[in-house]
Design an enzyme around this catalytic site. Structure first.
Site, PDB file in Angstrom:
ATOM      1  N   GLY A  55       0.820  -1.200   0.000  1.00  0.00           N
ATOM      2  CA  GLY A  55       0.000   0.000   0.000  1.00  0.00           C
ATOM      3  C   GLY A  55       0.853   1.248   0.000  1.00  0.00           C
ATOM      4  N   TYR A  66     -15.316  -3.951   6.728  1.00  0.00           N
ATOM      5  CA  TYR A  66     -14.098  -3.273   7.184  1.00  0.00           C
ATOM      6  C   TYR A  66     -13.868  -3.528   8.666  1.00  0.00           C
ATOM      7  CZ  TYR A  66     -10.695   0.518   7.785  1.00  0.00           C
ATOM      8  OH  TYR A  66      -9.561   1.244   8.056  1.00  0.00           O
ATOM      9  N   LYS A 117     -10.502  -5.596  10.039  1.00  0.00           N
ATOM     10  CA  LYS A 117      -9.503  -4.971  10.899  1.00  0.00           C
ATOM     11  C   LYS A 117      -9.408  -5.656  12.259  1.00  0.00           C
ATOM     12  CE  LYS A 117      -7.879  -2.025   7.992  1.00  0.00           C
ATOM     13  NZ  LYS A 117      -6.487  -2.177   7.493  1.00  0.00           N
TER      14      LYS A 117
END
Length: 255
Positions: free
Chosen positions: A13, A159, A163
């Site tokens: 990323g 999400y 996480k």
């Protein structure tokens, strides 16, 4: 203790946002940096900044959820640098919605990048760290691993779940690889303005008002405020720290 001369860092990323910022911080502290992401043009922009600091940069265009691309990318990095001392798993995406309206494709895409991406990159990096008897792994989780929004506009179940999974994987890896002198920790950012949030969370005045109200520091993070914690967990300053989750959220998670 925070200096990284002679170290090689790999940042997934690394094309934008928190990953790109951390990659430049690694270079500022003496490390050469390999960058993995899908957007080659953005990677090259980060690489130029790293090279302007007098450090080496290697661009690897790859999708972290594609095992073949990941394996080839890691081999390319080892061929270039001979080792990987630091791994920052920063690649991530977000998708809005709850289990009642998320498509399976959306759910799977988030899991593929946010969880499977960490698994795949780590799968091919950890053996080199084991051989070297040294490694620092930092996984990017989120405040949203433990804090969730119930309103429809901010609902993001995939999400949240991904996480939280990152935190579980971090602890498992830390327990398994400590004997190889490999530490594994996570950073859990609160609200940072990035490419992912600038047109979503930062566009919602109600969300910002609520966040600032409940965050003890009363504001979102400033650019670069994750770099210090990342450097801490990537350097000898954290030589006896493993399996931990460092929340960088202005105290939002304690209220």
């Amino acid at each position: 203790m925070y200096k990284l001369e002679g170290k090689v860092a790999l940042v997934t990323g690394g094309s934008s946002g928190l990953g790109s910022s951390a990659a430049i911080a690694y270079a500022e502290n003496g490390a050469d940096v390999a960058l993995i992401a899908r957007r080659k043009d953005k990677l090259e922009e980060t690489a130029k900044e790293i090279e302007s600091l007098g450090r080496k940069a290697l661009v690897v265009q790859a999708d972290v959820s594609n095992e073949e691309e990941v394996e080839k990318g890691i081999v390319k990095i080892i061929d270039e640098f001979g080792k990987i001392d630091i791994l920052l798993n920063a690649a991530g995406i977000v998708s809005r919605g709850g289990v009642h309206n998320l498509s399976y494709e959306e759910w799977t895409k988030v899991m593929d990048v946010n969880v499977n991406g960490i698994f795949l990159v780590s799968k091919y990096v950890i053996p080199y760290m084991q051989e070297a008897k040294y490694g620092k792994v930092v996984n990017v989780s989120s405040i949203n691993a433990i804090l969730v929004e119930k309103g429809d506009a901010m609902m993001k179940h995939a999400y949240n779940t991904s996480k939280a999974a990152v935190m579980g994987l971090t602890r498992a890896m830390a327990a398994s690889y400590g004997a190889d002198n490999i530490t594994v920790n996570s950073v859990n950012p609160g609200l940072f303005e990035t490419e992912m949030t600038e047109n979503t969370l930062f566009k919602s005045k109600d969300f910002l008002k609520d966040y600032n109200k409940f965050a003890p520091l009363g504001r979102p993070a400033n650019q670069g405020e994750l770099n210090g914690p990342v450097l801490f967990l990537s350097s000898e300053a954290s030589s006896y720290v493993t399996g931990q989750h460092l929340f960088v959220d202005g105290g939002r998670s304690i209220t």
